[in-house]
Design a protein around this motif. Sequence first.
Motif, PDB file in Angstrom:
ATOM      1  N   THR A 122     -13.733   3.000   5.606  1.00 18.86           N
ATOM      2  CA  THR A 122     -12.632   2.634   6.493  1.00 18.86           C
ATOM      3  C   THR A 122     -11.304   2.817   5.789  1.00 18.86           C
ATOM      4  OG1 THR A 122     -12.640   0.335   5.770  1.00 18.86           O
ATOM      5  CG2 THR A 122     -14.025   0.884   7.680  1.00 18.86           C
ATOM      6  N   GLU A 123     -10.252   2.712   6.581  1.00 15.98           N
ATOM      7  CA  GLU A 123      -8.888   2.636   6.070  1.00 15.98           C
ATOM      8  C   GLU A 123      -8.279   1.319   6.535  1.00 15.98           C
ATOM      9  OE1 GLU A 123      -7.715   7.354   5.759  1.00 15.98           O
ATOM     10  OE2 GLU A 123      -7.000   6.194   7.487  1.00 15.98           O
ATOM     11  N   THR A 124      -7.126   0.984   5.956  1.00 19.27           N
ATOM     12  CA  THR A 124      -6.499  -0.298   6.246  1.00 19.27           C
ATOM     13  C   THR A 124      -6.339  -0.541   7.736  1.00 19.27           C
ATOM     14  OG1 THR A 124      -5.293  -0.183   4.157  1.00 19.27           O
ATOM     15  CG2 THR A 124      -4.449  -1.701   5.811  1.00 19.27           C
ATOM     16  N   GLU A 125      -5.887   0.494   8.457  1.00 19.27           N
ATOM     17  CA  GLU A 125      -5.597   0.321   9.880  1.00 19.27           C
ATOM     18  C   GLU A 125      -6.830  -0.052  10.697  1.00 19.27           C
ATOM     19  OE1 GLU A 125      -4.623   2.760   8.028  1.00 19.27           O
ATOM     20  OE2 GLU A 125      -2.435   2.906   8.146  1.00 19.27           O
ATOM     21  N   GLU A 137       0.843  -1.195   0.000  1.00 17.09           N
ATOM     22  CA  GLU A 137       0.000   0.000   0.000  1.00 17.09           C
ATOM     23  C   GLU A 137       0.879   1.245   0.000  1.00 17.09           C
ATOM     24  OE1 GLU A 137      -3.719   1.854   2.605  1.00 17.09           O
ATOM     25  OE2 GLU A 137      -3.342  -0.298   2.559  1.00 17.09           O
ATOM     26  N   TRP A 164      -6.888  -3.785  11.071  1.00 13.61           N
ATOM     27  CA  TRP A 164      -5.879  -4.283  12.031  1.00 13.61           C
ATOM     28  C   TRP A 164      -6.312  -3.965  13.470  1.00 13.61           C
ATOM     29  CZ3 TRP A 164      -4.861  -6.769   8.223  1.00 13.61           C
ATOM     30  CH2 TRP A 164      -4.214  -6.336   7.068  1.00 13.61           C
ATOM     31  N   ARG A 178      -1.696  -4.459  14.601  1.00  7.22           N
ATOM     32  CA  ARG A 178      -1.336  -3.297  13.773  1.00  7.22           C
ATOM     33  C   ARG A 178       0.179  -3.195  13.611  1.00  7.22           C
ATOM     34  NH1 ARG A 178      -2.362   3.096  13.259  1.00  7.22           N
ATOM     35  NH2 ARG A 178      -4.547   2.694  13.641  1.00  7.22           N
ATOM     36  N   ILE A 220       2.804  -4.108   5.290  1.00  8.74           N
ATOM     37  CA  ILE A 220       2.018  -3.405   4.277  1.00  8.74           C
ATOM     38  C   ILE A 220       2.723  -2.157   3.760  1.00  8.74           C
ATOM     39  CG2 ILE A 220      -0.135  -2.135   3.890  1.00  8.74           C
ATOM     40  CD1 ILE A 220      -0.533  -5.124   3.998  1.00  8.74           C
ATOM     41  N   TRP A 221       3.444  -1.464   4.650  1.00 13.42           N
ATOM     42  CA  TRP A 221       3.933  -0.131   4.296  1.00 13.42           C
ATOM     43  C   TRP A 221       5.397  -0.080   3.877  1.00 13.42           C
ATOM     44  CZ3 TRP A 221       0.450   3.358   3.272  1.00 13.42           C
ATOM     45  CH2 TRP A 221      -0.807   3.280   3.888  1.00 13.42           C
ATOM     46  N   GLY A 228      -0.667  -9.661  -0.845  1.00 12.55           N
ATOM     47  CA  GLY A 228      -1.654  -9.207   0.129  1.00 12.55           C
ATOM     48  C   GLY A 228      -2.469 -10.359   0.695  1.00 12.55           C
ATOM     49  N   THR A 269      -0.335  -6.609  -4.683  1.00 13.08           N
ATOM     50  CA  THR A 269      -1.610  -6.357  -4.020  1.00 13.08           C
ATOM     51  C   THR A 269      -2.363  -7.654  -3.766  1.00 13.08           C
ATOM     52  OG1 THR A 269      -1.838  -4.135  -4.941  1.00 13.08           O
ATOM     53  CG2 THR A 269      -3.862  -5.254  -4.271  1.00 13.08           C
ATOM     54  N   ASP A 305       1.509  -3.409   9.855  1.00 14.76           N
ATOM     55  CA  ASP A 305       2.120  -2.185   9.317  1.00 14.76           C
ATOM     56  C   ASP A 305       3.528  -2.459   8.794  1.00 14.76           C
ATOM     57  OD1 ASP A 305      -0.084  -0.637   9.737  1.00 14.76           O
ATOM     58  OD2 ASP A 305       0.728   0.498  11.426  1.00 14.76           O
TER      59      ASP A 305
END
Length: 420
Positions: free
Chosen positions: A96-99, A43, A102, A114, A121-122, A64, A60, A118
């Motif tokens: 929503t967001e990804t977090e 992401e 989590w 999380r 994903i990041w 993912g 992804t 994190d």
Amino acid sequence: FATFMEIAACDAFRPEWERWTSFGLERSVAFETDSLSATRPVEYEVRSPADCEGMFDVLTYQKGGALLRMLEQYLGPDRFREGVSHYLRTHAHGNTETEDLWDAIEHTSGEPVRRIMDSWIWQPGYPLVEARSDGDELVLRQRRFAFDPEDASTSRWAIPIAVRQGDTTATVLLDGDEARLPLTGGPVVVNAGGHGFFRVAYADDLRARLTASAVEEMSTLERYNLVDDAWNAVTARTLDAAEYLTLVERFGAEREYGVWQAIAIGLRALRRLVIDDDAALAAFEQRVTALCEPVLTDLGPPVDGEPDLTAKLRGLLLGVVAVTGGDDGARADARGIYARWTADPSAVDAELAAAATGVVAATGDADDYERMLDQYRNGETPQVQLRHLYLLAEFEGDALMERTLQMAMGDEVKSQNAPF
């Protein structure tokens, strides 16, 4: 998440299809891309339509989905499902967001979800977990895996690692440079179950514990990972090619098509390393034939109603023995199969016909080239035409390769077929 749920639903519907195992093999395309210096995070901030389009790729979907599978296995299916249910209830009819996902799973499970996710994903890439013994301890260290050993990185992941020793499996969260576990006797399998999105490098003494009998006790995905990780270590120049060959020679009892696919990729590439040394090539071909021919013999001729993967394995092994193993008998068999298929396609098993055609191309001369070129131009079906077109690239020799390249860049070959 859609990729994850697709596999999860299929596995619940027909567990005997072992869909998670086949997905574990499919995610190799994500490993390959993520091993490059030019990879990207799963992401990232989208600033343009091109950024959005760039997310529709193996990182992804395959990576993912694999990361969600790894998290599910770490938490256990029940706790993972409870977290997803809490997420859906909390954010019903909202954005929503990804977090948020989590955080919901962390809320119900009590695990640092999380922080774990994190880290995956990041940031780009994925870790290599190096396993070694230190007295009565098993030491696990992490660093980023890359095909270029000079591609140094300080990236660190929070890695859920399942380790099996004997009948006991322990899970450790490696979120620093190193973790230590008690070391018992016998084989050690790091990434037990095979669902972690990381590669494993065993020190020599631990790899020696993975004997032929120990390999037989591993699951299909664990065996596939062992071979695939080892070959990629050779590619990254951190494992000697001879050590890889010694390792795969322990797979004489292997009967899974997916595992043999991984073995075949490594063996074909190893052949290129010794192609200019006649003595080394002869010794290598002898070892390849000694490994593969007994399995091919054991499979026997095609029979009606046999599993599709059995037929695929027979064809794969015919190609390996004939081309990589340089076996004259297998090459002659392949030519006979191809001749019978040319005379009557219905008289030959489709997988054997495809494999035999590949053998004829890889070992063929200019006359064989002309025959295959004619099949491309005049074959009865598009499938026959494309098979022969693609196999033109298998012919050796500068002159034939030059003809193929000129064809690929000319008007006779459609642009969508030229890369193949």
